[in-house]
Design a protein around this motif. Structure first.
Motif, short mmCIF file in Angstrom:
data_model
loop_
_atom_site.label_atom_id
_atom_site.label_comp_id
_atom_site.label_asym_id
_atom_site.label_seq_id
_atom_site.Cartn_x
_atom_site.Cartn_y
_atom_site.Cartn_z
N GLY A 1 -2.31 28.62 -3.43
CA GLY A 1 -1.17 29.27 -4.59
C GLY A 1 -1.67 29.18 -6.21
N THR B 1 -4.71 24.44 -5.69
CA THR B 1 -3.29 25.57 -6.02
C THR B 1 -4.20 25.34 -7.58
OG1 THR B 1 -2.82 23.12 -6.50
CG2 THR B 1 -1.58 24.01 -4.66
N PHE C 1 0.52 26.86 -11.08
CA PHE C 1 1.52 26.36 -9.84
C PHE C 1 2.06 25.13 -10.05
CE2 PHE C 1 1.63 24.64 -4.80
CZ PHE C 1 1.79 25.49 -5.18
N SER D 1 -1.86 22.44 -12.67
CA SER D 1 -0.84 22.33 -11.39
C SER D 1 0.35 20.85 -11.57
CB SER D 1 -0.97 21.91 -9.72
OG SER D 1 -1.79 23.29 -9.41
#
Length: 334
Positions: free
Chosen positions: A194, A217, A221, A244
Motif C-alpha cells: 500500500g 506499506t 499509508f 506509515s
C-alpha cells in the motif's frame, strides 16, 4: 406442449447464451468469451452510470490488462472456478482499478472486483513493469491487481498468485477501500502493498509464500485498519512499514518469516518518513529468522504492541534503535 411465459423467457435466455459472447440479464452483462479482451470490450460499452459484469466458470486468458476506469462497475466471478490468467509473455498487470495513465488525473469510484482468482503466470513473464524497465516511462508494475486513485472501491473474495510484481497494490491516492477475504501467494514481491492510501479497511487477509514481504506499506499509508490477518512463510519479513502513520492491526498472526516478523523503518535518513503511531493488538509472531519486531530507526516513535505473544523468534522478541519506540502492554516473550 404449451410453453408458459416464464418458460419462454428462460428459453430465450438460453438461446441467447448459446449464440452470443455477452448477454444482458437484469442489467448484468454475462461474459461468455473466455478472454480479458472480451471483458474490456464489455467495460468500454457500459453506460456512464456503470453496471455489473458477470464472469462464468473457466479460465479467461489475458493478453492485456483489464482496466476498470469507469465509476460504479462491478466485475464478479463465480469464486475459485473463475480464473483470470495472464498469457505467456504478456508482461502486464491483470486488473487495474482506476486509470492506467502514469499519474491518474482523476479518481475512479465505486469499483468492485469480487469472487474470482488471478494467476499472474510469473514463470512465463520477463519484466516487472509493463512496456519495459520500470521507470517514469513505464510505471505500471505487473501486479495481480493494481488499485490506483480509487475511492470507495472493493476487492472481496479474491485470490491472487504468481504475479511478476505484487499480488495486490494500492497507490496514488486511494481512499476508503475495502479489501475483504483476500488471499495471495507465490508473488515475485509482496502479497499486499500500500502506498498513498488512507482510511481503508483490510480484513480476512491470508498471505503466504511470497518472495518478499507479506505486507509492505510506504509513502503516506495512513489511518488504515487491518483485522484478522495471517501471514506465513514469506521470504523477507512478515510486515514492512515506513512512511506509515496511525494504522492499526487487530488479530494478527505472523509465522516463519525468513527475516523479521515486523520491520519498522524510515526512508533513507529522513525522520519525517518513519513508521509512527501504529498499533498492534492481539498479535502472535513466531519462528522468525530474525527479530519478532524490529524498530530500525529512532524516528519510529509511538508504536504500540498490546497483548502479544513472541514465540521462538531466532534473534529475540523486540529490538529498538532507541528505547521506548514500541510501547508494550502485556507482551510475552518465550
Amino acid at each position: 406442449m404449451k410453453i408458459t411465459h416464464r418458460a419462454h423467457v428462460v428459453l430465450t435466455l438460453l438461446v441467447t447464451f448459446m449464440t452470443g459472447s455477452v448477454i444482458s440479464v437484469n442489467a448484468t452483462e454475462i461474459i461468455k468469451e473466455k478472454t480479458c479482451d472480451a471483458i474490456q470490450n464489455a467495460i468500454n460499452q457500459l453506460p456512464p452510470e456503470g453496471g455489473e459484469l458477470a464472469l462464468l466458470p473457466g479460465t479467461y486468458t489475458c493478453t492485456h490488462p483489464v482496466v476498470i476506469d469507469k465509476n460504479n462497475v462491478t466485475l464478479k466471478g463465480t469464486g475459485p472456478a473463475t480464473l483470470l490468467r495472464l498469457a505467456d509473455n504478456a508482461n502486464a498487470p491483470v486488473i487495474i482499478m482506476g486509470l492506467a495513465e502514469n499519474v491518474p488525473s482523476r479518481s475512479t469510484r465505486h469499483v468492485r472486483v469480487v469472487d474470482l482468482m488471478i494467476d499472474g503466470n510469473r514463470a512465463n513473464q520477463s519484466s516487472e513493469c509493463m512496456g519495459g524497465a520500470c521507470s517514469d516511462a513505464f510505471p505500471l508494475r505487473n501486479n495481480g491487481i493494481s488499485i490506483r486513485r480509487c475511492v470507495d472501491c472493493t476487492v472481496q473474495s479474491v485470490t491472487v498468485y504468481g504475479a511478476m510484481s505484487g499480488g495486490l497494490v494500492t497507490e496514488l491516492g486511494c481512499r476508503r477501500l475495502t479489501i475483504r477475504d483476500y488471499t495471495s501467494y507465490d508473488n515475485e514481491f509482496d502479497g499486499l502493498a500500500g502506498y498513498e492510501t488512507e482510511d481503508s479497511t483490510f480484513s480476512g487477509i491470508h498471505l503466504y509464500g511470497n518472495k518478499a514481504a507479506g505486507i509492505s506499506t510506504d509513502i503516506k499509508f495512513n489511518n488504515n485498519k487491518f483485522y484478522d490477518i495471517t501471514i506465513s512463510d514469506n521470504k523477507t519479513v512478515g510486515i514492512f512499514m515506513r512512511d506509515s502513520l496511525d494504522n492499526s492491526f487487530t488479530n494478527l498472526h505472523i509465522r516463519d518469516s525468513v527475516q523479521h516478523g515486523i520491520f519498522l523503518a524510515q526512508v533513507n535518513t529522513d525522520p519525517s518518513t518513519a513508521a509512527t503511531g501504529n498499533t498492534f493488538t492481539g498479535v502472535v509472531i513466531s519462528r522468525s529468522g530474525g527479530m519478532g519486531i524490529l524498530a530500525n530507526d529512532a524516528s519510529c516513535i509511538n508504536n504500540m504492541m498490546v497483548g502479544a505473544q513472541f514465540i521462538n523468534n531466532k534473534h529475540g522478541c523486540i529490538s529498538e534503535a532507541a528505547s521506548g519506540l514500541v510501547e508494550n502492554v502485556g507482551a510475552i516473550c518465550r
